[in-house]
Design an enzyme around this catalytic site. Structure first.
Site, short mmCIF file in Angstrom:
data_model
loop_
_atom_site.label_atom_id
_atom_site.label_comp_id
_atom_site.label_asym_id
_atom_site.label_seq_id
_atom_site.Cartn_x
_atom_site.Cartn_y
_atom_site.Cartn_z
N HIS A 84 24.83 -2.71 15.00
CA HIS A 84 24.28 -3.82 15.77
C HIS A 84 23.22 -4.50 14.90
O HIS A 84 22.24 -3.86 14.50
CB HIS A 84 23.69 -3.33 17.09
CG HIS A 84 24.72 -2.80 18.04
ND1 HIS A 84 24.52 -1.69 18.82
CD2 HIS A 84 25.97 -3.24 18.32
CE1 HIS A 84 25.59 -1.46 19.55
NE2 HIS A 84 26.49 -2.39 19.26
N GLU A 87 19.49 -4.02 15.37
CA GLU A 87 18.95 -2.65 15.37
C GLU A 87 18.76 -2.27 13.90
O GLU A 87 19.68 -1.82 13.24
CB GLU A 87 19.89 -1.72 16.12
CG GLU A 87 20.01 -2.12 17.60
CD GLU A 87 21.06 -1.34 18.38
OE1 GLU A 87 21.58 -0.34 17.85
OE2 GLU A 87 21.37 -1.75 19.51
N HIS A 191 21.52 3.67 15.19
CA HIS A 191 21.25 2.57 16.11
C HIS A 191 19.77 2.55 16.46
O HIS A 191 18.98 3.36 15.97
CB HIS A 191 22.08 2.73 17.38
CG HIS A 191 23.55 2.53 17.18
ND1 HIS A 191 24.23 1.47 17.75
CD2 HIS A 191 24.47 3.23 16.49
CE1 HIS A 191 25.52 1.54 17.40
NE2 HIS A 191 25.69 2.61 16.64
N GLU A 282 20.11 7.26 17.80
CA GLU A 282 19.20 6.21 18.24
C GLU A 282 17.81 6.58 17.71
O GLU A 282 17.20 7.55 18.17
CB GLU A 282 19.18 6.13 19.77
CG GLU A 282 20.54 5.90 20.41
CD GLU A 282 20.99 4.46 20.35
OE1 GLU A 282 20.17 3.60 19.95
OE2 GLU A 282 22.15 4.18 20.70
#
Length: 444
Positions: A84, A87, A191, A282
């Site tokens: 993404h 990100e 991410h 993440e």
């Protein structure tokens, strides 16, 4: 004066500029990668696996003793960042990981052994167009999340559980082609927007446990271990730190479906069709944080990034041979009780790699039309040796006319008509907690 002295003595010492803790746009990133590849040409190989919609190269820097080609017995590992585009922390972490690896080869014994025994592929950005399109960085959302065609690349892969009719994007196709070209064993994609290590499945059916609030893979015990291996080295992640736009996660890990269902995700595709165990990391609450925080993110994730790579040496590996010691491609090799819906097969060298935790297993090697060969193996705690347990299989017949191209399953929802599952579905490492989280922030 020192440099002049070295030159006068006839020595040449490469001078490599320090990698700053700032955001590196495409030109700066390419310059850094090319400098690394030129300065450390014996252990690195820089290549593009394709182009983005806008024509930007999708660069991969390989680190290893044989960076340009696979060597039998050396497992293939990969990291992918910036899927993404907004990100951004993962993108910079992977650039600094490259810098750390090449500068510590021959100096740090752990890094040196890792490079000796592993072929490490690092893609800092899968979505360069998205990154370059961000005009006003935001902690929660910007248009840079998507690719040039406004598609979410982590919803763009074939799905194992339901039809996914979105057009395959150039970046996605490049990854799919790349997966077919290498024998990847372990992977992670980075991410932002939360602090957690998420593992398959992201999607599911009742037979994989969705009615109980999760979707469990046959190798769930390994996935929980892998996720915890990463989170446990990251102080904030392991503490279950809650971001403002979500909830905390016990021990910093979660089953993907438990967090929220996701169709067309990359980690499920890797595991189901590419024989590669992948988790989603993440690494920051804020998706596009200020540059002055990047050093702190590196310090928080450096040990996790290195420790996770080492896990590619979990379990068992080996080759399958015929009576004349010729390797057998496309033999199915799996552990009894945890068969994959798309069977894991040997590559063109007759190689297989199975990530398994220490313990006793029955490994089953099968060549269609012949009696299977079973071996009882006990896998020790062997990570510190940077090599999985080697177990070869020998079939008492000659194999002829075997294609070296790995047979794969059709990319259709294989689990749609699935009626049973592995007996090892239950959590072996720690209890799962059902999290009530609505995916309005689109993190994974």
């Amino acid at each position: 004066m020192d440099l002049l002295l070295y030159l006068c003595l006839g020595f040449w010492v490469p001078v490599v500029a320090a990698l700053d803790f700032k955001y590196h746009h495409q030109d700066a990133m390419e310059a850094f990668l090319k400098e690394v590849a030129q300065t450390h040409d014996s252990i690195t190989y820089l290549h593009s696996i394709g182009k983005s919609v806008s024509g930007r190269n999708l660069w991969v820097l390989v680190v290893g003793r044989s960076p340009k080609e696979h060597k039998i017995g050396i497992p293939e590992f990969k990291y992918i960042g910036n899927m993404h585009g907004d990100e951004t922390v993962g993108r910079e972490l992977l650039l600094h990981l490259i810098d750390h690896l090449v500068k510590n080869d021959g100096k740090d014994p752990e890094i040196t052994r890792l490079i000796n025994n592993t072929r490490i592929h690092i893609m800092p950005t899968m979505n360069p167009d998205g990154f370059e399109s961000v005009e006003e960085p935001d902690c929660y959302f910007s248009n840079g999340r998507f690719n040039k065609n406004k598609y979410d690349l982590n919803r763009n892969f074939p799905d194992g559980f339901e039809n996914n009719s979105v057009p395959i994007q150039a970046e996605t196709q490049a990854i799919k082609n790349w997966l077919k070209s290498e024998t990847f064993v372990l992977s992670a994609n980075l991410h932002g927007g939360a602090l957690v290590a998420s593992y398959p499945f992201d999607n599911g059916v009742p037979e994989t446990g969705t009615k109980q609030g999760h979707s469990i893979a046959p190798d769930n015990d390994v996935f929980e271990y892998l996720a915890y291996t990463y989170s446990s080295k990251n102080p904030e992640m392991s503490a279950g730190t809650s971001c403002k736009n979500g909830v905390g996660f016990r021990n910093g890990i979660t089953n993907g479906y438990t967090w929220y269902p996701l169709k067309g995700g990359m980690q499920d595709y890797n595991y189901i069709w590419a024989q590669c165990f992948e988790i989603t990391l993440e690494v920051s609450c804020c998706k596009y944080p200020p540059e002055e925080t990047l050093l702190d993110f590196w310090n928080s994730n450096k040990h996790s990034l290195i420790e996770y790579i080492k896990q590619v040496h979990l379990g068992v590996k080996g080759q399958v041979f015929d009576v004349n010691n010729n390797p057998i491609p496309n033999a199915i090799v799996e552990s009894s009780g945890r068969s994959h819906i798309c069977p894991y097969r040997t590559n063109k060298f007759g190689e297989y790699y199975l990530l398994l935790l220490p313990g006793s297993y029955t490994i089953n090697a099968t060549v269609p039309g012949y009696t299977s060969v079973l071996k009882q193996v006990t896998i020790p705690e062997n990570i510190k040796n940077f090599s999985a347990l080697r177990v070869d299989f020998h079939f008492p017949f000659q194999v002829t006319n075997t294609s070296s191209t790995r047979i794969s399953c059709s990319e259709v929802p294989l689990y749609m008509y699935f009626k049973s599952h592995s007996g090892r579905l239950k959590s072996h490492y720690m209890s799962l907690i059902l999290l009530t989280f609505v995916s309005i922030f689109h993190i994974k």
